[in-house]
Structures are given as structure tokens and as C-alpha cells.
Design a protein around this motif. Structure first.
Motif, short mmCIF file in Angstrom:
data_model
loop_
_atom_site.label_atom_id
_atom_site.label_comp_id
_atom_site.label_asym_id
_atom_site.label_seq_id
_atom_site.Cartn_x
_atom_site.Cartn_y
_atom_site.Cartn_z
N LYS A 2 -13.68 10.69 -6.38
CA LYS A 2 -13.64 10.77 -4.94
C LYS A 2 -12.49 9.55 -4.38
O LYS A 2 -12.92 8.56 -4.71
CB LYS A 2 -15.26 10.55 -4.28
CG LYS A 2 -14.97 10.88 -2.77
CD LYS A 2 -16.55 10.62 -2.10
CE LYS A 2 -16.11 10.89 -0.56
NZ LYS A 2 -17.65 10.60 -0.10
N ILE A 3 -11.70 10.04 -3.43
CA ILE A 3 -10.83 9.23 -2.94
C ILE A 3 -10.98 9.28 -1.42
O ILE A 3 -11.12 10.31 -0.82
CB ILE A 3 -9.41 9.61 -3.32
CG1 ILE A 3 -9.00 9.59 -5.04
CG2 ILE A 3 -8.14 8.65 -2.55
CD1 ILE A 3 -7.64 10.26 -5.29
N GLU A 4 -11.09 7.81 -0.91
CA GLU A 4 -11.33 7.89 0.59
C GLU A 4 -10.17 6.92 1.06
O GLU A 4 -9.87 5.86 0.61
CB GLU A 4 -12.79 7.13 0.88
CG GLU A 4 -13.82 7.58 0.36
CD GLU A 4 -15.19 7.26 1.03
OE1 GLU A 4 -14.81 5.86 1.27
OE2 GLU A 4 -16.20 7.43 0.56
N LYS A 5 -9.57 7.46 1.91
CA LYS A 5 -8.30 6.92 2.64
C LYS A 5 -8.94 5.66 3.78
O LYS A 5 -9.57 5.94 4.47
CB LYS A 5 -7.57 7.86 3.47
CG LYS A 5 -6.21 7.33 4.13
CD LYS A 5 -5.42 8.34 4.62
CE LYS A 5 -5.65 9.05 5.67
NZ LYS A 5 -4.84 10.12 6.38
N GLN A 6 -8.59 4.68 3.66
CA GLN A 6 -8.74 3.51 4.28
C GLN A 6 -7.71 3.17 5.63
O GLN A 6 -8.25 3.01 6.65
CB GLN A 6 -8.78 2.12 3.48
CG GLN A 6 -9.69 2.17 2.42
CD GLN A 6 -11.14 2.62 2.56
OE1 GLN A 6 -11.64 2.16 3.64
NE2 GLN A 6 -11.90 3.47 1.84
N SER A 7 -6.53 3.45 5.37
CA SER A 7 -5.67 3.31 6.51
C SER A 7 -4.41 4.06 6.24
O SER A 7 -3.99 4.28 4.95
CB SER A 7 -5.40 1.86 6.81
OG SER A 7 -4.70 1.27 5.68
N SER A 8 -3.52 4.14 7.20
CA SER A 8 -2.19 4.81 6.83
C SER A 8 -1.36 4.45 8.11
O SER A 8 -1.75 4.49 9.31
CB SER A 8 -2.34 6.31 6.92
OG SER A 8 -1.19 7.22 7.00
N ARG A 9 -0.28 3.90 7.76
CA ARG A 9 0.61 3.40 8.85
C ARG A 9 2.07 3.56 8.29
O ARG A 9 2.31 3.63 7.32
CB ARG A 9 0.41 1.93 9.02
CG ARG A 9 0.59 1.10 7.73
CD ARG A 9 0.11 -0.36 8.35
NE ARG A 9 0.11 -1.32 7.21
CZ ARG A 9 -0.77 -1.37 6.32
NH1 ARG A 9 -1.94 -0.77 6.48
NH2 ARG A 9 -0.64 -2.58 5.31
N LEU A 10 3.16 3.31 9.40
CA LEU A 10 4.59 3.38 8.89
C LEU A 10 5.01 1.96 8.73
O LEU A 10 4.78 1.13 9.56
CB LEU A 10 5.31 4.23 9.85
CG LEU A 10 5.19 5.66 10.18
CD1 LEU A 10 6.06 6.07 11.27
CD2 LEU A 10 5.81 6.26 8.98
N VAL A 11 5.48 1.77 7.63
CA VAL A 11 6.15 0.46 7.23
C VAL A 11 7.61 0.49 7.64
O VAL A 11 8.46 1.44 7.04
CB VAL A 11 5.96 -0.04 5.91
CG1 VAL A 11 6.64 -1.27 5.46
CG2 VAL A 11 4.37 -0.38 5.50
N THR A 12 8.15 -0.49 8.44
CA THR A 12 9.44 -0.51 8.76
C THR A 12 10.14 -1.82 8.26
O THR A 12 9.53 -2.61 7.81
CB THR A 12 9.67 -0.63 10.41
OG1 THR A 12 8.83 -1.45 10.68
CG2 THR A 12 9.02 0.63 11.16
N PRO A 13 11.48 -1.54 8.04
CA PRO A 13 12.28 -2.59 7.32
C PRO A 13 12.09 -4.05 8.07
O PRO A 13 12.06 -4.15 9.35
CB PRO A 13 13.82 -2.23 7.63
CG PRO A 13 13.67 -0.70 7.85
CD PRO A 13 12.53 -0.50 8.49
N SER A 14 12.17 -5.28 7.44
CA SER A 14 12.08 -6.55 7.84
C SER A 14 13.39 -7.20 7.47
O SER A 14 13.72 -7.22 6.48
CB SER A 14 10.85 -7.40 7.47
OG SER A 14 11.28 -8.66 7.72
N TYR A 15 13.96 -7.92 8.84
CA TYR A 15 15.52 -8.40 8.54
C TYR A 15 15.36 -10.04 8.62
O TYR A 15 16.21 -10.60 8.79
CB TYR A 15 16.35 -7.87 9.46
CG TYR A 15 16.67 -6.29 9.57
CD1 TYR A 15 17.26 -5.95 8.52
CD2 TYR A 15 15.90 -5.48 10.29
CE1 TYR A 15 17.55 -4.64 8.30
CE2 TYR A 15 16.24 -4.23 10.33
CZ TYR A 15 16.81 -3.57 9.02
OH TYR A 15 17.28 -2.27 9.00
#
Length: 403
Positions: A2-15
Motif C-alpha cells: 500500500k502506498i500513501e501520498k503524504q504531499s505533492s508540490r511543485l519545486v521551482t529553480p533556486s538561483y
């Protein structure tokens, strides 16, 4: 499991390590090789034993790398012929699985940045590595190889197919590979022998076709679509750091009857000749073909064969080599992965080869077939006889099942 998703987000570039923040309006036109590759998603699984860095460290490392690999965080424009470097980000998902690593069936820069090593290889993004010639010269039939006319594309129903497909890993030990390579190489016309990959593809092509049995007719044409890396085949060669597709396909073809009645060396000769044809001359012919279609405004009439509608390749196969990719170097600070594999790829006749992890030698061959065909293929996989009887030899080792 069983797989449970904890979080989901967009990761953007860091300069944070860069002197300037670039514009988010820049557009990069895709190269002919990018467009011909089609659009597909191939999930890859890396599994590590504890201790591993926290997800926050992986998140931070990914942000740093995206500042150099901005295409990953960009978006395709509507006609999929260019990417806007708008820094919209990539999806980062955290999840837990109810199993141990031992129960699981069996982007280098990101791992280095996670470990604080900021001197990872810097990519080259120049998409004009191979320009068309002033006087176009199309020497090969690219309409039928890299592209086909949309009017010839058949409707396909995905319903009910995926549940009948199985993907298995077949390990080939160094001893088995030496035997497999020696059998066809002794009769190689060039005297140099065939590569391990050519020998493996030839072997799998024969065995899968034999396993398919009555589902393919003797006079049907069978082919293997083999991805060929052009970087070292071009004159001058393309730098390894080039970040873009530089792949075309070889298509060895023959009738099912000829494929099954010939010895392995004859099949290897077909495979070798087809791969050898995808060279500098062929690539430049393809670039000229792409330019001609552009001038004539015919892109709306064509579709890349890489985006074919069918998930059933029978009587054909598609083969990709991941042997040169350094997956074992994906080290986030606790060593390389203990388990690596492609996830379930739901295409009947799809074949992927990859080096075994931890420098153990040998290669792993991942094959996707219908369940009934897979059972036969499993029985005959390790038989190198020129004429194989189903079940005559048992498989060496137990293949892993991915569903």
C-alpha cells in the motif's frame, strides 16, 4: 503493498548560487531530434537503504540543479515545438509504502547537489548542434521510420490491455553473456564480433517471436525499433554534456519465418547492419528531412512513430539500452541505490537493458509481454540453442515480476 501520498508540490529553480536570476520568458525551440522522440513518460525507481538524507535536502538539491536544467521546470507550448523557460517547476511527491526494501520487486546532478557538491557537469543547451545543409540532401526514407502520415494511424482501444501485461526482469550473468556473445560473433563478417547489446537484442527478438507462437504469421514482417545514441556517431561528435535528445532508431526487419529459422549469428548480422546505418550521414539526412517538412508546412500531416497509438507492438519489439547511463552513481549521501529498475512500462514487446547495480557485472533485461506469452518466454529465455524447444531449458535464476 500500500502506498500513501503524504504531499505533492511543485519545486521551482533556486538561483541562490547564481549571480543573476534569468528571464522567465525565454523560449527554446526543440531540435528535430527532440520532436522525433515523441512524448512519453518512463518512471524509474531508485531504492536506498537507511540512513538516507531527509526529503528536505533532496528538495533543496533539486532546486539548485533546476537552475541549470531549466527545461525540466519549463512548459511545452501548444504545438509542442518549443519550451518556455518559465520556471513553473517539477512535481515533487512524498509518499510512504507499507513494505521493506527487501520486499520490493525487482539525474546524477540532483544527487550531487543534495550532497553539497555544486561542481556537477554543466549542461549544454544549444539545440542547433546539427543544422540542415544549405542544399538539402535526403538520402533515406524518414517517412516510415521517424515519422508517418496521420491518415495511416489506426484507432486503438487501451481498455483491457494493461491488466493482461506483465513486466519481468531477467538477469544475465557475465558467464551467460559471454556464451551468448561468442555464439554469433565467431561468424561475424567484419571479424570484429558483435557487441553484447547487439547479441542480447538478437536473442530477445528470436525468443519473444518464438514465444508469441501462433499469434504471428510466418510471412508477417517483424522488426525491432532500436534507439541509437548519435553523440559519438556524428562528425564532429556531440559533447556528452549536451542536454537534449540525440537519438534516432534502427529498424532491422525480416519475416517471422526467416527470424525463427536462422541461426543467432544471422539475426545478429541484421541487427548490427541496421544500427551501423544510423550514422553521421543518416543523421544529416534526417535534419534535412525535418527542414524540408518545415519549409513545406506539412507538420500537421505527420506524427512521430514514437507516439504511435498502439500499446501492442506484436509482431514487433522496441529496445532501449540504458547500459551507458550511470544510475549507480545516483548517490544522495548514503551510497548508490540498492535497487534500480524502470517502473511498469505498459507496452507489449518493450525491452530495456541496464547494467546491474553495485558493479556486480552482467546486465538486467526488462521485458514487457502479455501474461501467457511471458510464461513461455520465461521457459526459453536462457536457451542459446540455434533451434529452441519450449521448456527445454529452465531459466537461470528467478525473474522478478512488476505489475
Amino acid at each position: 503493498m500500500k502506498i500513501e501520498k503524504q504531499s505533492s508540490r511543485l519545486v521551482t529553480p533556486s538561483y541562490e548560487t547564481k549571480p543573476l536570476t534569468p528571464s522567465t520568458c525565454t523560449t527554446i525551440t526543440l531540435s528535430p531530434f527532440d520532436r522525433a522522440a515523441g512524448s512519453d513518460h518512463v518512471p524509474i525507481i531508485f531504492a536506498y537503504k537507511a540512513p538516507t538524507p531527509p526529503n528536505s535536502a533532496i528538495d533543496h538539491g533539486l532546486r539548485l540543479v533546476l537552475s541549470d536544467y531549466r527545461v525540466w521546470a519549463g512548459r511545452l507550448i501548444e504545438d509542442k515545438r518549443a519550451v518556455v523557460l518559465n520556471d513553473k517547476g517539477v512535481r515533487f511527491v512524498e509518499a510512504t509504502a507499507s513494505c521493506t526494501l527487501d520486499e520490493v520487486p525487482c539525474c546524477l546532478g540532483a544527487s550531487q547537489a543534495t550532497r553539497g557538491l555544486l561542481h556537477y557537469p554543466v549542461p549544454i543547451h544549444d539545440r542547433a548542434m546539427l543544422e540542415p545543409r544549405d542544399l538539402l540532401s535526403i538520402e533515406f526514407d524518414h517517412l516510415g521510420n521517424e515519422y508517418m502520415e496521420k491518415r495511416l494511424v489506426r484507432e486503438f482501444s487501451w481498455e483491457g490491455i494493461v491488466n493482461r501485461l506483465r513486466m519481468q526482469k531477467f538477469h544475465s550473468s557475465p558467464h551467460f553473456l559471454a556464451k551468448l556473445k561468442a555464439r554469433p560473433s565467431v561468424r561475424c563478417p567484419s571479424g570484429g564480433g558483435y557487441s553484447t547489446y547487439e547479441s542480447v537484442v538478437s536473442h530477445v527478438w528470436q525468443k519473444v517471436t518464438r514465444a508469441r507462437g501462433a499469434s504471428v504469421g510466418e510471412e508477417e514482417i517483424s522488426q525491432v525499433g532500436i534507439s541509437v545514441n548519435l553523440r559519438t556517431r556524428l562528425v564532429p561528435p556531440i559533447p556528452r554534456e549536451y542536454f537534449g535528445n540525440m537519438v534516432l532508431w534502427a529498424f532491422p526487419r525480416t519475416t517471422v519465418h526467416e527470424l525463427l529459422s536462422q541461426s543467432l549469428d544471422r539475426v545478429a548480422e541484421l541487427v548490427h547492419a541496421a544500427i551501423a546505418q544510423v550514422n553521421n550521414r543518416y543523421a544529416r539526412s534526417f535534419a534535412d528531412f525535418d527542414s524540408l517538412v518545415e519549409r513545406e508546412g506539412r507538420w500537421g500531416e505527420l506524427v512521430p512513430t514514437g507516439e504511435m497509438e498502439s500499446e501492442v507492438f506484436c509482431p514487433n519489439l522496441e529496445a532501449s539500452s540504458w547500459l551507458w547511463l550511470p544510475f549507480d552513481e545516483m548517490d544522495f549521501g548514503s551510497g548508490g541505490p540498492d535497487v534500480f529498475m524502470p517502473s511498469f512500462i505498459p507496452y507489449d514487446g518493450d525491452v530495456v537493458t541496464a547494467s546491474q547495480m553495485k558493479g556486480k557485472g552482467g546486465i538486467d533485461v526488462f521485458v514487457c509481454l502479455f501474461e501467457a506469452i511471458m510464461a513461455v518466454f520465461q521457459d526459453i529465455w536462457h536457451a542459446i540453442d540455434e533451434i529452441t524447444r519450449v521448456g527445454s531449458l529452465s531459466a537461470v535464476g528467478s525473474p522478478s515480476l512488476i505489475k
